[in-house]
Design an enzyme around this catalytic site. Sequence first.
Site, PDB file in Angstrom:
ATOM      1  N   LYS A 100      33.501  48.349  27.637  1.00  0.00           N
ATOM      2  CA  LYS A 100      33.126  47.030  27.109  1.00  0.00           C
ATOM      3  C   LYS A 100      31.662  46.797  27.436  1.00  0.00           C
ATOM      4  O   LYS A 100      31.088  47.375  28.354  1.00  0.00           O
ATOM      5  CB  LYS A 100      33.985  45.906  27.703  1.00  0.00           C
ATOM      6  CG  LYS A 100      33.940  45.756  29.229  1.00  0.00           C
ATOM      7  CD  LYS A 100      32.768  44.987  29.769  1.00  0.00           C
ATOM      8  CE  LYS A 100      32.810  44.858  31.287  1.00  0.00           C
ATOM      9  NZ  LYS A 100      31.532  44.357  31.875  1.00  0.00           N
ATOM     10  N   ASP A 106      38.426  41.440  34.769  1.00  0.00           N
ATOM     11  CA  ASP A 106      38.147  41.991  33.440  1.00  0.00           C
ATOM     12  C   ASP A 106      39.367  42.622  32.779  1.00  0.00           C
ATOM     13  O   ASP A 106      39.310  42.970  31.595  1.00  0.00           O
ATOM     14  CB  ASP A 106      37.037  43.047  33.517  1.00  0.00           C
ATOM     15  CG  ASP A 106      35.662  42.436  33.693  1.00  0.00           C
ATOM     16  OD1 ASP A 106      35.540  41.203  33.579  1.00  0.00           O
ATOM     17  OD2 ASP A 106      34.706  43.194  33.949  1.00  0.00           O
TER      18      ASP A 106
END
EC number: 2.7.1.148
Length: 285
Positions: free
Chosen positions: A10, A141
Amino acid sequence: MITTWPAPAKLNLFLYITGRRPDGYHDLQTLFQFLDYGDTLTIETNQSGTLRLLSPLDGVPDDDNLIIRAAKLLREQAQKHSTLPANAGANLAVTKRLPMGGGLGGGSSNAATVLVALNHLWQTGFSLHQLAAFGLQLGADVPVFVQGFAAFAEGVGERLMPVSPPEKWYLVMHPGVSIATPLVFNDPLLTRNTPRREISALLSAEFRNDCEAVVRNRFREVEQLVSWLLEYAPSRLTGTGACVFAEFDTESAARQVFELAPAGLQGFIAQGVNISPLHRTLSEQ
């Protein structure tokens, strides 16, 4: 049966720190987008009752590895709800391409892939919302990787709103250092009072990362890398680093700059994607 699952990287396209909580965690506003690049997990389920990691990481005991922790957590939750027999087991292996301490979410992505894949393979029946709640126990996350859509995130990063930023091409470079997240978040010079803004205002403004100034000040390698990339394209830190990314409209433009990179620097080119490669794989099962 042996199955293979992606654990994508990401990027934090922007990251603002709007406050610090009494428990020490920070309130954030950040924009997550996935890359079509990352680690690969191989999973073989069995009835051995054991969870084996076939690709241990140097210096990380198996019981501390997020892959095993995620598998154990899912198994415990499933057995608590009587949706999984006691002898459920799995062999798990990861082919690493994402650096540790790089700000690309490698460990969190590995954990999310285990939760999503084993939920499917073991047929434990949890929803993505439930899996994301489990994942939050492993790291802030993890939920965005579980949910699988590009997202505007608030809180510690767990409150997610789907968004569709442009799917640009990125040159992601690693400066050769590993950065521990607590080092950055505990730095006394870190900006912690950026005004909270609405998503519409954030998307129309220039993107920044509040962690970047601290990291560039502490790590000469990051400072040099950002300065070099800025000569060619908009560039900034992802997460708390150490990786830095530059954005381009085309793959060829990214490749032209990559070919100019100073000797010894590691990096890759990838496209931003708003649907996780993990969920594309899941939909094909």
